[in-house]
Design a protein around this motif. Structure first.
Motif, PDB file in Angstrom:
ATOM      1  N   ASP A   1      -2.887  -2.957  -2.782  1.00  0.00           N
ATOM      2  CA  ASP A   1      -3.643  -1.906  -3.445  1.00  0.00           C
ATOM      3  C   ASP A   1      -3.542  -2.149  -4.946  1.00  0.00           C
ATOM      4  O   ASP A   1      -2.562  -2.726  -5.438  1.00  0.00           O
TER       5      ASP A   1
ATOM      6  N   ARG B   1       5.716  -0.269   0.476  1.00  0.00           N
ATOM      7  CA  ARG B   1       5.052   0.995   0.144  1.00  0.00           C
ATOM      8  C   ARG B   1       5.084   1.317  -1.350  1.00  0.00           C
ATOM      9  O   ARG B   1       4.710   2.421  -1.748  1.00  0.00           O
TER      10      ARG B   1
ATOM     11  N   THR C   1      -3.117   5.117   5.056  1.00  0.00           N
ATOM     12  CA  THR C   1      -3.797   3.820   4.946  1.00  0.00           C
ATOM     13  C   THR C   1      -2.861   2.687   5.324  1.00  0.00           C
ATOM     14  O   THR C   1      -3.240   1.760   6.047  1.00  0.00           O
TER      15      THR C   1
ATOM     16  N   GLU D   1       0.850  -1.195   0.000  1.00  0.00           N
ATOM     17  CA  GLU D   1       0.000   0.000   0.000  1.00  0.00           C
ATOM     18  C   GLU D   1       0.884   1.243   0.000  1.00  0.00           C
ATOM     19  O   GLU D   1       1.784   1.367   0.832  1.00  0.00           O
ATOM     20  N   ASP D   2       0.640   2.150  -0.958  1.00  0.00           N
ATOM     21  CA  ASP D   2       1.502   3.319  -1.080  1.00  0.00           C
ATOM     22  C   ASP D   2       0.995   4.535  -0.316  1.00  0.00           C
ATOM     23  O   ASP D   2       1.767   5.461  -0.050  1.00  0.00           O
ATOM     24  N   ASP D   3      -0.288   4.578   0.040  1.00  0.00           N
ATOM     25  CA  ASP D   3      -0.797   5.710   0.802  1.00  0.00           C
ATOM     26  C   ASP D   3      -0.326   5.592   2.255  1.00  0.00           C
ATOM     27  O   ASP D   3      -0.677   4.616   2.933  1.00  0.00           O
TER      28      ASP D   3
END
Length: 231
Positions: A51, A31, A12, A7-9
């Motif tokens: 994601d 990430r 989150t 997940e890069d956000d």
């Protein structure tokens, strides 16, 4: 349970990693797509949560890569794209479940638990078998009637796709998209060349043909019909 979270956000990622950690899971956090793909291919996980939209390889590219490598770990795809066609695209790429953002953490937790509870026979289906042809997805080896069949990486991917669809007519366009990730190009004969090589290797021991050409349509892989005996 060991979970790979891609997940890069930042908000989150940290929220989910903290929540899963508090549930008692060991969380490896990547990430970006590059780090996520490296971990997915080189480490062992019980569940992968990724994601869909990521810097570097996106979630579906990662998913296709790990499935092409014979990794059967359950994968849950997170996305802000909730349209039905997007979900179908993810499921066809090999996702086990799909969760659209925004979502409640309790739902994510429940889905991860459901994936982890899947029968071992389903989660660990590491072999494909068609007739006397067997492909071991973990060891990346192929044998026909006990005879080892040495394949190059692209030939392996081609045969894997055909063995996942036995008895079905697979068009050149389908094979270009699924094996080479190309759009249709009427000038290329890459499919025909690789199918021809694959045929020779599968029949090198004198075995009957398994790949049949359907004129004007494509190719079919199926177990040979038993030889008929005279009455």
């Amino acid at each position: 349970m060991r979970v790979l979270l891609i997940e890069d956000d930042p908000a989150t990622a940290d929220y989910l990693a903290k929540g899963l950690g508090e549930e008692g899971h060991v969380v490896d956090l990547a990430r970006n797509g590059k780090d996520g793909l490296f971990l997915a291919l080189n480490e062992s996980f019980d569940v992968i949560v990724t994601d869909r939209m990521l810097p570097g390889p996106d979630g579906l590219t990662i998913l296709r890569a790990i499935r092409a490598s014979g990794i059967a770990t359950p994968v849950l795809v997170l996305t802000a794209l909730g349209e039905v066609d997007r979900k179908v695209e993810g499921l066809e790429a090999g996702a086990d479940d799909y969760l659209a953002k925004p979502f409640a953490f309790a739902e994510l937790r429940a889905r991860i638990r459901a994936l982890a509870r899947r029968p071992a026979a389903q989660a660990e289906q590491h072999a494909l078998v068609v007739g006397d042809l067997r492909m071991d997805l973990l060891r990346r080896v192929v044998a026909r009637g006990g005879r080892a069949v040495e394949l190059l990486p692209t030939e392996f991917r081609l045969l894997e796709y055909m063995m996942r669809h036995p008895g079905e007519v697979l068009t050149r366009t389908m094979l270009l998209e699924k094996v080479w990730d190309f759009s249709f190009d009427p000038t290329t004969n890459v499919v025909d060349v690789h199918v021809s090589r694959l045929r020779r290797k599968l029949e090198a021991g004198g075995e009957p043909p398994m790949i049949r050409t359907v004129r004007g349509a494509g190719y079919v892989l199926a177990a040979p019909e038993p030889a008929r005996t005279e009455a």
